[in-house]
Design a protein around this motif. Structure first.
Motif, PDB file in Angstrom:
ATOM      1  N   LYS A 187       0.825  -1.212   0.000  1.00 45.81           N
ATOM      2  CA  LYS A 187       0.000   0.000   0.000  1.00 45.81           C
ATOM      3  C   LYS A 187       0.856   1.258   0.000  1.00 45.81           C
ATOM      4  CE  LYS A 187      -3.979  -2.043   2.397  1.00 45.81           C
ATOM      5  NZ  LYS A 187      -4.843  -1.980   3.604  1.00 45.81           N
ATOM      6  N   GLY A 247       2.893   5.957  -2.776  1.00 50.25           N
ATOM      7  CA  GLY A 247       3.469   7.125  -2.104  1.00 50.25           C
ATOM      8  C   GLY A 247       4.970   7.215  -2.348  1.00 50.25           C
ATOM      9  N   SER A 267       1.152  10.274   0.122  1.00 51.18           N
ATOM     10  CA  SER A 267       0.133   9.739  -0.789  1.00 51.18           C
ATOM     11  C   SER A 267       0.565  10.034  -2.218  1.00 51.18           C
ATOM     12  CB  SER A 267      -1.253  10.338  -0.518  1.00 51.18           C
ATOM     13  OG  SER A 267      -1.354  11.634  -1.082  1.00 51.18           O
ATOM     14  N   ASN A 268      -0.045   9.315  -3.172  1.00 49.62           N
ATOM     15  CA  ASN A 268       0.323   9.530  -4.566  1.00 49.62           C
ATOM     16  C   ASN A 268      -0.280  10.815  -5.123  1.00 49.62           C
ATOM     17  OD1 ASN A 268      -2.283   8.396  -4.428  1.00 49.62           O
ATOM     18  ND2 ASN A 268      -2.164   7.690  -6.546  1.00 49.62           N
ATOM     19  N   SER A 269      -1.171  11.446  -4.349  1.00 53.51           N
ATOM     20  CA  SER A 269      -1.790  12.695  -4.808  1.00 53.51           C
ATOM     21  C   SER A 269      -1.158  13.930  -4.170  1.00 53.51           C
ATOM     22  CB  SER A 269      -3.295  12.679  -4.493  1.00 53.51           C
ATOM     23  OG  SER A 269      -3.516  12.573  -3.097  1.00 53.51           O
ATOM     24  N   ASN A 309      -5.808  14.164   1.910  1.00 59.63           N
ATOM     25  CA  ASN A 309      -5.868  12.721   1.654  1.00 59.63           C
ATOM     26  C   ASN A 309      -4.704  11.984   2.319  1.00 59.63           C
ATOM     27  OD1 ASN A 309      -7.028  10.376   0.574  1.00 59.63           O
ATOM     28  ND2 ASN A 309      -5.763  10.487  -1.273  1.00 59.63           N
ATOM     29  N   ILE A 310      -4.429  12.366   3.573  1.00 57.71           N
ATOM     30  CA  ILE A 310      -3.361  11.726   4.339  1.00 57.71           C
ATOM     31  C   ILE A 310      -3.990  10.852   5.418  1.00 57.71           C
ATOM     32  CG2 ILE A 310      -1.395  12.087   5.886  1.00 57.71           C
ATOM     33  CD1 ILE A 310      -0.931  14.761   4.498  1.00 57.71           C
ATOM     34  N   SER A 311      -3.663   9.575   5.401  1.00 58.64           N
ATOM     35  CA  SER A 311      -4.204   8.645   6.391  1.00 58.64           C
ATOM     36  C   SER A 311      -3.542   8.887   7.742  1.00 58.64           C
ATOM     37  CB  SER A 311      -3.963   7.209   5.937  1.00 58.64           C
ATOM     38  OG  SER A 311      -4.375   6.297   6.918  1.00 58.64           O
ATOM     39  N   GLN A 344      -0.524   6.838   9.063  1.00 61.91           N
ATOM     40  CA  GLN A 344       0.771   6.976   8.407  1.00 61.91           C
ATOM     41  C   GLN A 344       1.689   7.970   9.119  1.00 61.91           C
ATOM     42  OE1 GLN A 344      -1.095   7.483   4.132  1.00 61.91           O
ATOM     43  NE2 GLN A 344       1.100   7.125   3.926  1.00 61.91           N
TER      44      GLN A 344
END
Length: 314
Positions: A117, A121, A226-228, A260-262, A265
């Motif tokens: 997952k 990132g 994140s990838n965004s 959009n950061i969990s 993490q």
């Protein structure tokens, strides 16, 4: 008196010269060996002296980490959060001491890639750090690291990565366990010296997957969340932490959601730190690296543990 034949006189002279030459060679060899032994002994004594002197930095770092008032939220560009006091530079006789303390959770932990997952990132992170490589190359690199640190699966057999390693000179096998050092990255497929040097200031290899400290991580490392993530979004996070850092996560939950950061993490307080001690004496330099873990129990009491040490001499 009987006359000695000149023939025998010449032979005796040559024999004497030969014996003297042998004695000179043996004496020179013994002298050289003694000098080498003296120099080796001096190096051993100096090495031990520098090692013991470097422990002053390790104990200082442990004292820093044991201080509950210190949160270490103001790192420099290299992640250094504290520096060894100059007043203690000569605490050990005839040795000059200096040192620093670094927050390792301000860097990207390569062992996080044991979880697939985290791959997107990481691809985003290296996209900004090593922009010259293509998207497929970034993805291949991330998968190669994941393969290197993942448990070996007998069902896979000889895959592309294993074939690559076995064709190297000399050949070698992937470790299939968590990395013990960030330098291990250099062994992984397609990691050139140029790519490694670009990533080296921002990476680490910790004993377990870890969260990222958003109070101390650099802009480049924050892009891995994140990838965004973009530079604009990272700047919002850096602005939110300010000069003194974010003290409570609930204060930035809305921002984290927006970016959009969990929440699983990130962290606001690091557990892993690196103490680096530099000592010198008699034109010999010694560097000691000490990996430290800072833990806090349910009552808030701190404890600091030395996990491992490594050194070099030059």
């Amino acid at each position: 008196m009987p006359q000695i034949n000149n023939k025998y006189r010449g032979g005796a002279l040559l024999t004497a010269l030969f014996i003297m030459t042998l004695v000179a060679i043996v004496a020179t060899a013994m002298s050289t060996k003694i000098q080498v032994d003296i120099y080796r002994t001096r190096l051993i004594i100096t090495h031990d002296k520098l090692y013991y002197a470097s422990q002053a930095v390790a104990f200082w770092a442990m004292g820093e980490l044991n201080d509950p008032k210190k949160r270490f939220t103001k790192p420099d560009a290299n992640g250094m959060v504290s520096i060894y006091p100059k007043a203690l530079a000569n605490i050990y006789p005839n040795v000059i001491i200096s040192g620093e303390l670094y927050d390792l959770q301000a860097r990207y932990n390569l062992n996080n890639l044991s979880n697939k997952k985290m791959i997107l990132g990481f691809v985003n992170f290296i996209g900004y750090t090593v922009p010259q490589i293509s998207i497929p190359e970034k993805m291949t690199l991330a998968l190669a690291i994941n393969d290197w640190i993942s448990t070996y699966d007998l069902a896979i057999g000889k895959d592309t990565f294993l074939s690559y390693y076995l064709n190297q000179k000399p050949p070698y096998y992937p470790s299939h366990q968590l990395m013990s050092s960030g330098s291990e990255l250099r062994l992984i497929k397609d990691v050139s010296a140029k790519i490694y040097l670009a990533l080296e200031p921002y990476i680490t290899a910790l004993p377990e997957p870890t969260t990222l400290n958003i109070n101390t991580a650099s802009k480049q490392v924050l892009l891995s969340l994140s990838n965004s993530m973009t530079e604009e979004k990272v700047n919002q996070l850096i602005e939110a932490r300010g000069k003194n850092g974010i003290k409570r996560q609930d204060k930035v939950n809305e921002l984290l959601k927006k970016l959009n950061i969990s929440a699983d993490q990130i962290t606001l307080e690091s557990n892993y730190f690196l103490s680096v001690a530099h000592t010198s004496s008699d034109n010999i330099n010694f560097t000691l690296f000490t990996l430290l873990k800072r833990s806090r129990d349910k009552k808030g009491k701190l404890s600091v543990t030395i996990l491992r040490e490594s050194f070099n001499v030059f």
